[in-house]
Design an enzyme around this catalytic site. Structure first.
Site, PDB file in Angstrom:
ATOM      1  N   ALA A  16       0.006  12.486  -5.111  1.00 28.26           N
ATOM      2  CA  ALA A  16       0.051  13.941  -4.933  1.00 28.26           C
ATOM      3  C   ALA A  16      -0.157  14.631  -6.286  1.00 28.26           C
ATOM      4  CB  ALA A  16       1.390  14.360  -4.322  1.00 28.26           C
ATOM      5  N   LYS A  97      -5.635   7.067   2.212  1.00 30.26           N
ATOM      6  CA  LYS A  97      -5.969   5.755   2.761  1.00 30.26           C
ATOM      7  C   LYS A  97      -4.760   4.844   2.693  1.00 30.26           C
ATOM      8  CE  LYS A  97      -5.595   3.317  -0.231  1.00 30.26           C
ATOM      9  NZ  LYS A  97      -4.463   3.015  -1.181  1.00 30.26           N
TER      10      LYS A  97
END
Ligand SMILES: NC(=O)c1ccc[n+]([C@@H]2O[C@H](COP(=O)([O-])OP(=O)(O)OC[C@H]3O[C@@H](n4cnc5c(N)ncnc54)[C@H](OP(=O)(O)O)[C@@H]3O)[C@@H](O)[C@H]2O)c1
Length: 329
Positions: A16, A97
């Site tokens: 993030a 992913k």
């Protein structure tokens, strides 16, 4: 149309922060909001990156009317629920992913995005790195003849304890899902859909694979040899070969800056490609391009391919006996 794309980031961990940093390098993007399970954690990231709105729940971010698209940066077992939350609230999604834990979850998330007519993409950022774009262009131009073999490895020594998400089955630990998805995705990018996959693995004390070797047979012809590992640090290379020679990309999954072209009977040639910031800007640029063009998926990372890659991961997981709590969902 001329307004910046206003991003929200769901989750506040390592990736993030990397993505927040990358957005500074995207001219028509703005980091508008972040969300954490706790308000204080959201504020901590918000302070570091001057984010206007910090939410103490993921639901609040999904409902934020000032956010145009949400990047999901939680551990893999959370992806399906987090993506559904955002899509249900009418938000386009870029999801880390592996997209979900298994193909069944992926199908349901993709179906929801299509029903809601919203953009959705797996954050397979490597496909958007300039070096990979250039390698694809060279190979599609016929430089090496018809590509028929891909060799790809992604291994690094992960110095983490059994509670870390990389090794914890409850958080989707294991090399195949975390790292193996890259060689798999890249093999399918260069040689086309996977017809069958064969894996062998070494399972560690926590019950997840610590290293896995796999081979792929591609539906249109061609074979791939792939490896992923948390136990050893490999060269991290991608080599695509055809009858006329090979194209080799160094560090293909994280920078792809150095390309070697080795053609039969010719001197090796070297190309150096640029990289914006830490590299994550390139996938954000693609999302912005798709949103502005009204596309609901990226032609570079289409949703049917994302689902098909999870089918291959499911197939390999059954061969190596790798099960997760999410398998029942
Ligand atoms: N593209 C890449 O290069 C790359 C690199 C690394 C990771 N990833 C992918 O990104 C995802 C996150 O990886 P990461 O390394 O950033 O993980 P991380 O550092 O552990 O961060 C995950 C974040 O998810 C949130 N979260 C929600 N539920 C959680 C739970 N039950 N346990 C732990 N965290 C939870 C937490 O944020 P809050 O507490 O704020 O809610 C946490 O900070 C994974 O799917 C991974 O495969 C991609």
């Amino acid at each position: 149309m001329n307004q910046p794309i206003r991003w929200g980031i769901l989750g506040t961990g390592i990736i993030a922060r990397q993505f927040a940093e990358a957005l500074h390098h995207v001219p028509d993007a703005q980091l508008q909001a972040v969300a954490s399970r706790t308000h204080d954690t959201a504020l901590a990231l918000g302070r570091d990156f001057a984010v206007p709105t910090c939410h103490g729940s993921y639901a609040a971010l999904a409902a934020d009317p000032d956010v145009d698209v949400i990047y999901i940066a939680t551990p893999h077992p959370l992806h399906a629920d987090n993506a559904r939350l955002c899509l249900q609230a009418g938000k386009p999604v870029l999801c880390e992913k592996p997209f979900t834990m298994h193909a069944g979850q992926a199908r349901s998330v993709v179906a929801l995005a299509r029903e809601k007519q919203l953009f959705l993409m797996e954050a397979m950022w490597s496909r958007f790195l300039p070096g990979i774009v250039e390698a694809k262009r060279l190979i599609d131009s016929g430089l090496i003849g018809r590509a028929q073999h891909v060799q790809a490895d992604f291994g690094y020594y992960a110095e983490v304890g059994p509670e870390h998400r990389l090794l914890d089955p409850a958080l989707g630990g294991g090399a195949l899902l975390d790292l193996g998805i890259y060689p798999l995705s890249m093999a399918a990018y260069f040689l086309g859909p996977v017809a069958s996959a064969h894996a062998i693995a070494e399972i560690g004390a926590t019950g997840v694979d610590e290293q896995t070797a796999f081979t792929l047979r591609h539906a249109g012809g061609g074979l791939s040899s792939c490896f992923c590992s948390f136990r050893v640090t490999t060269l991290r290379e991608l080599v695509i070969s055809g009858p006329l020679g090979s194209v080799r990309i160094a560090r293909p999954f994280s920078e792809a800056r150095h390309i070697t072209i080795a053609l039969t009977g010719a001197e090796e040639r070297y190309i150096t490609m640029p990289l914006i910031g830490n590299g994550y800007a390139h996938e954000a640029i693609e999302v912005g391009r798709c949103l502005r063009a009204g596309l609901r998926e990226s032609p570079v990372m289409p949703l049917d391919q994302t689902v098909a890659l999870l089918d291959s991961l499911d197939q390999m997981r059954s061969q190596i006996g790798l099960r997760y709590p999410a398998d029942g969902e």
